[in-house]
Design a protein around this motif. Structure first.
Motif, mmCIF file in Angstrom:
data_model
loop_
_atom_site.group_PDB
_atom_site.id
_atom_site.type_symbol
_atom_site.label_atom_id
_atom_site.label_comp_id
_atom_site.label_asym_id
_atom_site.label_seq_id
_atom_site.Cartn_x
_atom_site.Cartn_y
_atom_site.Cartn_z
ATOM 1 N N LYS A 77 18.946 93.893 59.976
ATOM 2 C CA LYS A 77 19.118 93.747 61.424
ATOM 3 C C LYS A 77 18.820 95.029 62.193
ATOM 4 O O LYS A 77 18.250 94.986 63.287
ATOM 5 C CB LYS A 77 20.545 93.280 61.723
ATOM 6 C CG LYS A 77 20.825 91.836 61.343
ATOM 7 C CD LYS A 77 22.266 91.457 61.594
ATOM 8 C CE LYS A 77 23.160 91.939 60.477
ATOM 9 N NZ LYS A 77 24.542 91.405 60.584
ATOM 10 N N ASN A 78 19.219 96.167 61.637
ATOM 11 C CA ASN A 78 19.028 97.414 62.377
ATOM 12 C C ASN A 78 17.553 97.724 62.610
ATOM 13 O O ASN A 78 17.170 98.271 63.645
ATOM 14 C CB ASN A 78 19.714 98.580 61.654
ATOM 15 C CG ASN A 78 19.096 98.874 60.293
ATOM 16 O OD1 ASN A 78 19.021 97.997 59.435
ATOM 17 N ND2 ASN A 78 18.670 100.095 60.080
ATOM 18 N N GLY B 195 17.930 84.960 61.022
ATOM 19 C CA GLY B 195 19.191 85.285 61.685
ATOM 20 C C GLY B 195 20.033 84.071 62.009
ATOM 21 O O GLY B 195 21.260 84.090 61.871
ATOM 22 N N SER C 279 23.635 83.245 60.373
ATOM 23 C CA SER C 279 24.702 83.363 61.394
ATOM 24 C C SER C 279 24.863 84.787 61.909
ATOM 25 O O SER C 279 25.977 85.319 61.999
ATOM 26 C CB SER C 279 26.036 82.855 60.821
ATOM 27 O OG SER C 279 25.938 81.501 60.454
ATOM 28 N N TRP C 280 23.728 85.415 62.255
ATOM 29 C CA TRP C 280 23.799 86.739 62.865
ATOM 30 C C TRP C 280 24.524 86.639 64.211
ATOM 31 O O TRP C 280 24.591 85.573 64.828
ATOM 32 C CB TRP C 280 22.389 87.288 63.092
ATOM 33 C CG TRP C 280 21.701 87.755 61.848
ATOM 34 C CD1 TRP C 280 22.161 87.675 60.562
ATOM 35 C CD2 TRP C 280 20.401 88.352 61.766
ATOM 36 N NE1 TRP C 280 21.238 88.185 59.687
ATOM 37 C CE2 TRP C 280 20.145 88.615 60.401
ATOM 38 C CE3 TRP C 280 19.433 88.687 62.704
ATOM 39 C CZ2 TRP C 280 18.955 89.195 59.946
ATOM 40 C CZ3 TRP C 280 18.247 89.271 62.277
ATOM 41 C CH2 TRP C 280 18.020 89.524 60.904
ATOM 42 N N ASP C 281 25.009 87.751 64.678
ATOM 43 C CA ASP C 281 25.680 87.823 65.976
ATOM 44 C C ASP C 281 24.766 87.276 67.083
ATOM 45 O O ASP C 281 23.557 87.533 67.093
ATOM 46 C CB ASP C 281 26.041 89.277 66.273
ATOM 47 C CG ASP C 281 26.898 89.401 67.519
ATOM 48 O OD1 ASP C 281 28.125 89.397 67.378
ATOM 49 O OD2 ASP C 281 26.317 89.506 68.617
ATOM 50 N N ARG C 282 25.338 86.536 68.006
ATOM 51 C CA ARG C 282 24.547 85.905 69.074
ATOM 52 C C ARG C 282 23.798 86.927 69.928
ATOM 53 O O ARG C 282 22.701 86.652 70.414
ATOM 54 C CB ARG C 282 25.462 85.060 69.965
ATOM 55 C CG ARG C 282 25.945 83.782 69.306
ATOM 56 C CD ARG C 282 26.743 82.939 70.291
ATOM 57 N NE ARG C 282 27.187 81.681 69.687
ATOM 58 C CZ ARG C 282 27.873 80.763 70.344
ATOM 59 N NH1 ARG C 282 28.209 80.953 71.619
ATOM 60 N NH2 ARG C 282 28.252 79.640 69.731
ATOM 61 N N ASP C 283 24.399 88.087 70.118
ATOM 62 C CA ASP C 283 23.745 89.122 70.920
ATOM 63 C C ASP C 283 22.443 89.580 70.271
ATOM 64 O O ASP C 283 21.447 89.836 70.961
ATOM 65 C CB ASP C 283 24.675 90.327 71.100
ATOM 66 C CG ASP C 283 25.843 90.016 72.033
ATOM 67 O OD1 ASP C 283 25.747 89.027 72.789
ATOM 68 O OD2 ASP C 283 26.838 90.760 71.998
ATOM 69 N N ILE C 284 22.447 89.679 68.950
ATOM 70 C CA ILE C 284 21.238 90.086 68.222
ATOM 71 C C ILE C 284 20.158 89.014 68.344
ATOM 72 O O ILE C 284 18.986 89.309 68.616
ATOM 73 C CB ILE C 284 21.563 90.355 66.738
ATOM 74 C CG1 ILE C 284 22.505 91.550 66.612
ATOM 75 C CG2 ILE C 284 20.277 90.593 65.932
ATOM 76 C CD1 ILE C 284 22.984 91.824 65.189
ATOM 77 N N HIS D 205 19.853 86.872 70.687
ATOM 78 C CA HIS D 205 19.396 86.860 72.083
ATOM 79 C C HIS D 205 18.351 87.951 72.313
ATOM 80 O O HIS D 205 17.331 87.703 72.983
ATOM 81 C CB HIS D 205 20.587 87.073 73.018
ATOM 82 C CG HIS D 205 20.203 87.131 74.464
ATOM 83 N ND1 HIS D 205 19.810 86.019 75.179
ATOM 84 C CD2 HIS D 205 20.117 88.196 75.335
ATOM 85 C CE1 HIS D 205 19.514 86.369 76.419
ATOM 86 N NE2 HIS D 205 19.702 87.682 76.545
#
Length: 290
Positions: A188-189, A250, A254-259, A261
């Motif tokens: 992700k980073n 993602g 289930s990555w964070d919704r902010d990511i 977005h």
């Protein structure tokens, strides 16, 4: 096409260009797109096996893949991958190892050979060792921008392999990072770093699409460079392809919704900027600039 067609017409025969270093690994990367029936063809297997053996030999014998030497002049070519203009790497050195071939194409080609070795009739007892070796090569390209954003260098240069591998980084932000996300699965980073730079006018962003080289480069790339501060629709497509792939990853993970977005917004930003410009131009040029 273009120069090669001209050379063919002038010579009256086929012209074989042997100076490229990205053709063989990309050939192997295409195996996953072929039907099993196609791979059962003996002639296809024979020819593909030769390419695979070349890749394996290079992967075993070398610690880095540089541009080749001209067999006549014995001097290194200034190019050898898709960035085939004379000043694509600013002639920064005689020994240049581009990011795409070393950090993406070779590691992934080895993964592909591990997957297809039985179809090709190959025994590769050291394949996992080779994969690990070339996955580590990618780390040699990592650098951090002055603002703390991580990235991968466009190339390594001034390469020496006397005792240990010695080199310098051409620490420039570039859109070839998109290959990493298109062909590989990355954390992700790295995705967030790429998205941030794609939306930043100090890096890649322009209203006409993302530039091939970031504006904050220190090597003098401009809009006059064929592979400089210009927009290639092809490379923008790789950006969208890589980000779309990781958007799907993602969602499934289930990555964070902010990511998610941020990834969606970046995809839209690249698509809208490029497509709206092509509409205004009334054409799809190989490249354009803002």
């Amino acid at each position: 096409v273009g120069e090669y067609r001209y050379q063919h017409e002038m010579a009256g025969k086929d012209i074989f260009d042997r100076n490229m270093i990205d053709i063989e690994p990309r050939h192997i990367l295409g195996l996953k797109l072929l039907s099993r029936n196609y791979l059962k063809n003996n002639e296809v297997r024979k020819k593909t096996r030769l390419v695979a053996q070349f890749i394996l030999r290079e992967a075993r014998e070398k610690s880095i893949i540089t541009f080749k030497k001209n067999p006549i002049t014995k001097e290194y070519y200034t190019h050898g991958n898709w960035r085939d203009s004379e000043w694509a790497y600013k002639k920064i050195s005689t020994t240049i190892a581009p990011f795409d071939v070393n950090a993406v194409f070779y590691p992934e080609a080895l993964h592909m050979l591990s997957r297809f070795k039985k179809y090709l009739g190959l025994e590769i007892p050291d394949i996992e060792k080779l994969i690990k070796k070339w996955e580590a090569v990618r780390n040699l390209y990592e650098f951090t921008n002055k603002d703390g954003i991580s990235a991968y260098a466009l190339a390594l240069y001034d390469i020496s392999e006397k005792n240990t591998l010695q080199f310098k980084q051409l620490a420039i932000n570039h859109l070839d990072e998109s290959y990493l996300f298109t062909y590989c699965e990355r954390p992700k980073n790295e995705i967030l770093s790429f998205c941030k730079r794609l939306a930043d006018k100090n890096y890649f962003y322009t209203p006409s699409g993302p530039t091939l080289i970031a504006k904050n480069n220190t090597c003098g790339y401009t809009t006059l460079d064929y592979h400089g501060l210009v927009i290639w629709a092809k490379q923008a497509a790789f950006v969208v392809l890589g980000l779309s792939k990781h958007l799907k990853i993602g969602i499934e993970a289930s990555w964070d919704r902010d990511i998610l977005h941020i990834i969606k917004e970046t995809i839209l930003l690249v698509c809208e900027s490029v497509i709206s410009t092509l509409v205004k131009l009334g054409a799809i040029p190989e490249l354009h600039y803002d």
